[in-house]
Design a protein around this motif. Structure first.
Motif, short mmCIF file in Angstrom:
data_model
loop_
_atom_site.label_atom_id
_atom_site.label_comp_id
_atom_site.label_asym_id
_atom_site.label_seq_id
_atom_site.Cartn_x
_atom_site.Cartn_y
_atom_site.Cartn_z
N TYR A 10 0.74 -0.74 0.09
CA TYR A 10 -0.08 0.13 -0.11
C TYR A 10 0.89 1.38 -0.48
O TYR A 10 1.55 1.64 0.94
CB TYR A 10 -1.24 0.32 1.54
N ARG A 12 1.25 5.66 -0.60
CA ARG A 12 -0.32 6.99 -0.89
C ARG A 12 0.97 8.21 -0.59
O ARG A 12 2.04 7.97 -0.09
CB ARG A 12 -0.64 6.40 0.72
N ILE A 16 -3.99 13.37 1.14
CA ILE A 16 -5.42 12.54 0.19
C ILE A 16 -6.60 13.13 0.40
O ILE A 16 -6.84 13.89 1.39
CB ILE A 16 -5.86 11.12 0.44
N GLN A 24 -3.42 9.21 -6.42
CA GLN A 24 -3.36 9.57 -5.30
C GLN A 24 -2.44 8.44 -4.23
O GLN A 24 -1.61 8.52 -2.79
CB GLN A 24 -4.36 10.31 -4.18
N ASP A 25 -2.68 7.20 -4.54
CA ASP A 25 -2.75 5.70 -3.48
C ASP A 25 -2.81 4.89 -4.91
O ASP A 25 -3.31 5.05 -5.48
CB ASP A 25 -3.66 5.83 -2.27
N PRO A 47 -7.00 0.50 -1.47
CA PRO A 47 -5.60 -0.91 -1.45
C PRO A 47 -5.91 -1.94 -0.07
O PRO A 47 -5.50 -2.91 -0.35
CB PRO A 47 -4.48 0.63 -0.70
N VAL A 380 2.79 2.42 2.66
CA VAL A 380 2.47 3.01 4.13
C VAL A 380 2.51 0.93 4.87
O VAL A 380 1.37 0.46 4.40
CB VAL A 380 0.97 2.87 4.52
N MET B 58 -9.67 7.29 2.27
CA MET B 58 -9.95 7.63 1.75
C MET B 58 -8.88 7.43 0.45
O MET B 58 -7.64 7.83 0.75
CB MET B 58 -10.27 8.58 1.77
N SER B 59 -9.02 7.26 -0.37
CA SER B 59 -7.89 7.14 -2.02
C SER B 59 -8.36 8.15 -2.70
O SER B 59 -7.27 8.55 -3.37
CB SER B 59 -8.21 5.73 -2.71
N HIS B 60 -9.50 8.81 -2.76
CA HIS B 60 -10.22 9.69 -3.69
C HIS B 60 -11.74 9.88 -3.48
O HIS B 60 -12.26 8.95 -2.36
CB HIS B 60 -9.74 10.00 -5.06
N VAL B 386 -3.02 1.15 9.61
CA VAL B 386 -2.19 1.20 8.15
C VAL B 386 -1.13 2.07 8.19
O VAL B 386 -1.52 3.77 9.26
CB VAL B 386 -3.34 2.14 7.02
N GLY B 387 0.31 2.68 8.70
CA GLY B 387 1.06 3.50 8.41
C GLY B 387 1.01 3.38 10.15
O GLY B 387 1.18 2.40 11.22
N SER B 388 0.71 5.14 10.85
CA SER B 388 1.20 4.85 12.27
C SER B 388 -0.63 5.00 12.45
O SER B 388 -0.92 5.43 13.98
CB SER B 388 1.94 6.07 12.41
#
Lengths: 397, 397
Positions: A10, A12, A16, A24-25, A47, A380, B58-60, B386-388
């Protein structure tokens, strides 16, 4: 060779927005074999939801994750890709998201087969189907979002002209949201900025839902600007409304299909919706083979196949192999409003040649290499726990 | 009232097998409002993949999760459910899994509206559509899996008779896997065990893929045992094969539709596939309203609507409200091979009345209460990072 690893990643941007910008991702899928080869693919999908399809615990025999279906499998010849696709889709029969998630892996399998056979994917597809294998260059159309005002759209269009584009598509944003007069002003600005020689496409971004009358009226109102097509005026599922629209024979051809998550959805909108251009995202419909089958269907129906691509040039590579060998399908959606992530994703982005055209890469597999160093900052890491089990931990990139 | 919490819960048995038994796990969705009410719904979908749709970043603008779409929204009248469904589906336009995941929430919204208005859901649906609101009892058919041998099937059938069932469906397992002779022996055993008065249905579990010739031959071979239908002989997407099959007019009616993840998929298999029975899972197609719309389509097409239900009686309640008010749609899939989880899930399971029929509950909303104490041992807490960011932590049940 045996599949020894199946890893989704994933990636990004740090910020976003709600803009309809798919760069954007992203979700990349890497598959490794015991022969030391690796293949890559990209999904145009959520993702996180897609990663869940790679690791979800079994619910019963019809909900088995992709990782389990692929790991340890044999991959030696093109037919193995078809066999594995059947297995993945059968094991995931009751997972609605199976095609979106699997697309990246399917593309990676073709990349691997191409590397093993030292052939580009388009050539393998031609051999499998005993069709001609000469690839043709495509006219790239810059795919960008509408600016908020006619003035900003005009400036974007002028900028694209200066970059040498001979075709451009404007989409989403204000289209359809402020009445007919404004909609026409948006299209006029795009046409005036591009000049009369360029091709212009209009993407309405599903804004009229099932209202085919409005879509029909807009198509006719836009006709004076000679757009190549009006895209997605209606919802992807509104097949009866598409039929009503295309039956009325608007003065601008109708394009749609990016919402096709299965081959059947594409077939439905072609056969029952009557669209003139079918736009397929290889990263959504389940990968290269179902896209190729839609291309074949488009050939039989005498309509035009176009890629839908709003991700990186890894997706563009996959998309191009699908229809490189068809002379008539000469347009290529070419994302031109890319994020830093999508711009840096492959080491060999597709350049526009001096004649203004884009060509498939004559290299094994997809023909592009993922630049893992460049994209590492965008990773991420995902971690998923279910009960006391950790069902997903991030592999290193 | 305002929506103040939207919480999915993943529940499962300690052991999960590949048997096509959907009661081994489940996803419940609980929605709470600031009026102190709560509603519940159940998805027949991968729990983990569905949870991801409630929390994915959100991706978009076309990939926005369900939690974000619903939280803080107003819910006062039935029209609000439709408005919220439109919002969720529009925000999730590019999430293939949106319908599977949203089904539980949509059902919970109806449950809430029913509780607020103090009316059963079927009655609200009748008022909204200005159709008659009298509910009719249904004949439950026990839905079980084939045993591995004719002998074991015969015993299962005898057992069902002894329990008082007047109808039973046998599915999956060995059907279609060991040749025509064996297939016929399976059906014969079911019929002989049930006796000549009971209705018997055969579920082929998509085993013949797109091979409509075999499906046609089997349907005719089974005709001597007078099954009410042959179900899912082909893949859900094989619409052209369904059409080829139904055009040949096999001697047994064809049923299908549980694979419908959208209204359009159901419409497609009815209109273009020509099936005689349409089987809809309210927990997959996006909830009660799209199911109700398929029921209406079935009425217009003169075919029979049947629920597909292989989860708990919470799903059975939702399914029943959809078609309780249609006298002719008189069959009810009634899961009869339930796990301990699905058996304990609601406090008021649907009993079979002395006349052998099942009736919708005359209580507000769905009419059943989730037994949170009973199911708490089956909860598997999910945690997603997801990430942090931790994007999902389990709410307490």
């Amino acid at each position: 060779m045996k599949i020894v690893a199946v890893d989704p990643f994933y990636l990004r941007m740090s910020e976003i927005t709600t803009a309809a910008d798919g760069t954007q991702d992203t979700l990349l899928v890497r598959i490794r074999t015991d022969a030391g080869l690796e293949g890559w693919g990209e999904c145009d999908a959520s993702p996180l939801v897609s990663i869940a399809v790679y690791c979800c615990p079994m619910s019963h025999g019809n909900i088995i994750n992709i990782h389990e279906s692929l790991l340890g499998e044999t991959l030696d010849k093109p037919e193995d890709v078809l066999r594995l696709s059947n297995k993945v889709l059968r094991n995931g029969l009751d997972i609605q998201h199976i095609q979106h998630a699997y697309s990246g892996a399917e593309i990676a399998l073709w990349d691997l087969i191409g590397k093993k056979l030292e052939e580009p994917v388009y050539q393998i597809l031609a051999e499998m189907t005993e069709t001609q294998s000469k690839p043709y260059p495509k006219l790239p159309y810059a795919s960008v979002l509408f600016g908020d005002t006619p003035e900003s759209i005009y400036q974007i269009a002028v900028g694209l002209c200066e970059q040498g584009y001979q075709a451009a598509k404007f989409g989403w944003g204000p289209m359809g949201k402020h009445g007919e007069e404004n909609d026409i002003a948006l299209v006029r600005a795009a046409r005036e900025g591009l000049g009369s020689d360029a091709q212009v496409m209009i993407d309405a971004g599903v804004v009229w839902g099932a209202d085919y009358d409005t879509a029909y009226n807009r198509a006719n109102a836009f006709a004076e600007f000679s757009p190549t097509w009006l895209e997605e005026p209606l919802s992807p599922d509104a097949i009866n409304a598409y039929k009503a629209l295309t039956d009325k024979k608007p003065r601008v051809p109708i394009a749609a299909g990016e919402g096709s998550s299965t081959y059947r959805m594409a077939e439905d909108i072609i056969v029952n919706g009557g669209v003139n251009f079918i736009q397929i995202d290889t990263g959504r419909i389940g990968g290269i083979m179902p896209s190729f089958q839609v291309r074949k269907l488009a050939e039989r129906h005498g309509i035009q196949y176009v890629n839908h691509t709003f991700k990186s040039h890894l997706s563009l590579a996959a998309a191009l192999h699908v229809f490189a060998t068809n002379l008539d399908f000469n347009l290529l959606e070419y994302p031109a409003a890319n994020s830093e992530l999508s711009q840096s994703l492959v080491k060999q982005p597709f350049q526009i040649d001096p004649d203004g055209l884009v060509r498939v890469k004559e290299r094994p597999g997809l023909g592009v290499d993922v630049d893992t160093e460049a994209i590492r900052p965008f990773l991420v890491p995902v971690k998923i726990g279910v009960g006391s089990d950790t069902v997903f931990v991030q592999s290193s990139l």
